[in-house]
Design an enzyme around this catalytic site. Structure first.
Site, short mmCIF file in Angstrom:
data_model
loop_
_atom_site.label_atom_id
_atom_site.label_comp_id
_atom_site.label_asym_id
_atom_site.label_seq_id
_atom_site.Cartn_x
_atom_site.Cartn_y
_atom_site.Cartn_z
N CYS A 1 -18.20 -18.94 25.43
CA CYS A 1 -18.25 -19.97 24.70
C CYS A 1 -19.22 -21.01 24.89
O CYS A 1 -19.91 -21.73 24.25
CB CYS A 1 -16.65 -20.87 24.89
N ASN B 1 -11.38 -21.07 16.78
CA ASN B 1 -12.33 -20.89 17.89
C ASN B 1 -13.38 -19.76 17.63
O ASN B 1 -12.66 -18.75 17.67
CB ASN B 1 -11.65 -20.80 19.34
N HIS C 1 -18.01 -27.42 21.66
CA HIS C 1 -17.53 -26.14 21.46
C HIS C 1 -16.14 -26.40 20.66
O HIS C 1 -15.33 -27.16 21.37
CB HIS C 1 -17.64 -25.23 22.76
O1 UT7 Z 1 -12.81 -21.32 24.25
C1 UT7 Z 1 -12.50 -20.94 25.47
C2 UT7 Z 1 -11.84 -21.95 26.06
N1 UT7 Z 1 -10.42 -21.84 25.73
C3 UT7 Z 1 -9.64 -22.88 25.64
O2 UT7 Z 1 -10.24 -24.18 26.14
C4 UT7 Z 1 -8.17 -22.69 25.45
C5 UT7 Z 1 -7.34 -23.75 26.28
N2 UT7 Z 1 -5.99 -23.63 26.56
C6 UT7 Z 1 -5.43 -24.23 25.19
O3 UT7 Z 1 -5.86 -24.36 24.25
C7 UT7 Z 1 -3.77 -23.87 25.44
O4 UT7 Z 1 -3.51 -23.57 26.57
C8 UT7 Z 1 -3.18 -22.93 24.24
C9 UT7 Z 1 -3.20 -23.64 22.86
C10 UT7 Z 1 -3.70 -21.76 24.40
C11 UT7 Z 1 -1.55 -22.87 24.35
O5 UT7 Z 1 -1.07 -24.06 24.48
P1 UT7 Z 1 -0.01 -24.54 25.56
O6 UT7 Z 1 0.46 -25.92 25.28
O7 UT7 Z 1 -0.62 -24.36 26.84
O8 UT7 Z 1 1.05 -23.64 25.59
P2 UT7 Z 1 1.79 -22.60 26.41
O9 UT7 Z 1 0.78 -21.18 26.62
O10 UT7 Z 1 2.08 -23.09 27.74
O11 UT7 Z 1 3.19 -21.88 25.87
C12 UT7 Z 1 4.22 -22.92 25.49
C13 UT7 Z 1 5.20 -22.27 24.75
C14 UT7 Z 1 5.66 -20.99 25.27
O12 UT7 Z 1 6.95 -20.69 25.18
P3 UT7 Z 1 8.24 -21.19 26.25
O13 UT7 Z 1 7.86 -20.37 27.39
O14 UT7 Z 1 7.99 -22.61 26.48
O15 UT7 Z 1 9.56 -20.84 25.53
C15 UT7 Z 1 4.91 -20.11 24.82
O16 UT7 Z 1 5.59 -18.65 24.65
O17 UT7 Z 1 4.74 -21.80 23.44
C16 UT7 Z 1 4.97 -20.71 23.29
N3 UT7 Z 1 3.70 -20.11 22.57
C17 UT7 Z 1 3.92 -19.87 21.00
N4 UT7 Z 1 4.78 -20.61 20.21
C18 UT7 Z 1 4.51 -20.27 18.76
C19 UT7 Z 1 2.67 -19.65 22.83
N5 UT7 Z 1 1.80 -19.14 21.60
C20 UT7 Z 1 2.77 -19.56 20.63
C21 UT7 Z 1 2.23 -19.28 19.34
N6 UT7 Z 1 3.32 -19.67 18.39
N7 UT7 Z 1 1.26 -19.08 18.66
#
Ligand code: UT7
Length: 342
Positions: free
Chosen positions: A115, A299, A269
């Protein structure tokens, strides 16, 4: 000491639009979750047979940037290509684009800083121009993510975020002192290398080994950790991103005797709209001082800043005399900023 400036910008994204609803048909996800957590509404994916690859998309963006810069390909002294999704394991996309654009035998350098790749590349270009070694540098960021993502529910937290596309910039020696790239600041922290990574195939995890593992598992969908899909510790990456973005933006401004009130446009970014909004609030920037287009493209890693910069410039949001700040954070971890007097 010379100074470099961006003389031309270009972008290319595949025509194939993939909405959140399209993704919800192939995995357990939904538009509300994706928009709430990331701000993304749709992204572009290469379609099988449309001829797009990381290198060829980069070539399309580069052609536009060269035309706008009014610089002949024959006058390019160096090609710098940033990507995490090259067409081949080797050689890199830099030499491929050289062949596609029929550029003479100048050096072609590949940058592997994910990135932050575009700003790392900008810094390399800037150093070569500053010393007088080169006058014109073609810099490209391009990614084909869609070919390597896990589009099952197992991969949903990563695969909904990333999109394909390319952006390019032509850097040239500036005739006006004070106009152009004022500074670049680069950082990395290898102890977090695997928190956002793709481990195989690699020389550590070679193809026959992967095939053997898959055969042993019988049904690939039963495997929890597949090395040839990207892994991201999302929350950990998010927490580090907001801290490092803030630090490196301030580092760039301070180095130029500036503060946040001097910023006309911040182009972060496009990792996650929530990260951009966090930075905007922290620095108390107005909506028209931060450019975001992740809603349309997801992204696109090394391509996200040049695509956003190109669009902002096309929309008249980047004007002569403006102070533009670019900032990135991503896999490595790597992070970087650039301050540019347009
Ligand atoms: O460019 C490189 C740098 N990258 C970044 O900066 C990305 C940084 N991270 C993020 O943007 C976020 O962490 C994400 C958008 C990737 C994820 O969001 P989050 O709020 O951290 O979600 P999480 O991974 O903690 O997941 C929360 C819940 C989980 O379910 P449970 O365990 O609470 O039941 C996941 O299984 O959301 C679920 N989940 C989804 N649900 C529907 C994860 N992905 C999805 C999805 N659709 N696509």
């Amino acid at each position: 000491m010379y100074q470099s400036k961006i003389a031309g910008l270009g972008k290319y994204v595949p025509e194939n639009v993939i909405t959140n609803d399209d993704l919800s048909k192939i995995m357990d996800t939904n538009d509300a979750w994706i928009q709430e957590r990331t701000g993304i509404k749709e992204r572009r994916h290469i379609k099988k047979g449309d001829g797009n690859t990381t290198a060829s998309m980069g070539a399309k963006a580069a052609k536009i940037a060269l035309e706008r810069a009014n610089i002949s390909k024959d006058d390019i002294d160096l090609i710098v290509f940033a990507t995490l999704s090259p067409d081949y394991y080797f050689p890199g996309c830099g030499v491929q684009i050289q062949e596609m654009l029929e550029i003479h035998t100048c050096p072609a350098l590949d940058i592997r800083n994910q990135c932050s790749g575009f700003i790392y590349g900008l810094s390399v270009a800037d150093q070569f121009i500053k010393t007088g070694m080169y006058k014109n540098v073609l810099l490209i960021g391009s990614e084909n993510h869609s070919g390597g993502l896990d589009f099952t529910t197992r991969g949903r937290s990563v695969s909904v975020i990333f999109g394909d596309g390319a952006g390019a910039a032509v850097l040239t020696r500036s005739d006006h002192n004070g106009q152009g790239v004022l500074s670049t600041h680069l950082h990395s922290e290898g102890k977090h290398a695997l928190e956002l990574s793709l481990k195989g195939p690699s020389t550590n995890h070679w193809v026959p080994e992967i095939i053997a593992e898959n055969k042993a598992a019988g049904d690939e969908s039963q495997l929890e950790d597949i090395p040839y899909y990207p892994y991201m510790n999302g929350q950990f990456v998010f927490k580090n991103a907001v801290v490092r973005f803030s630090e490196v933006i301030m580092e760039g401004l301070k180095a130029n005797g500036m503060d946040v009130s001097d910023v006309d446009m911040l182009i972060p970014h496009q990792a996650n709209l929530r990260i951009s909004q966090f930075i905007q609030q922290k620095f108390k920037l107005r909506d028209d001082q931060v450019y975001n287009n992740i809603q349309k493209y997801g992204n696109t890693t090394a391509a996200s800043i040049p695509i956003a910069l190109t669009e902002a410039w096309e929309d008249g949001k980047v004007k002569e005399g403006d102070t533009i700040v670019l900032a990135a954070f991503g896999s490595g971890f790597t992070w970087a900023s650039a301050v540019i007097e347009w």
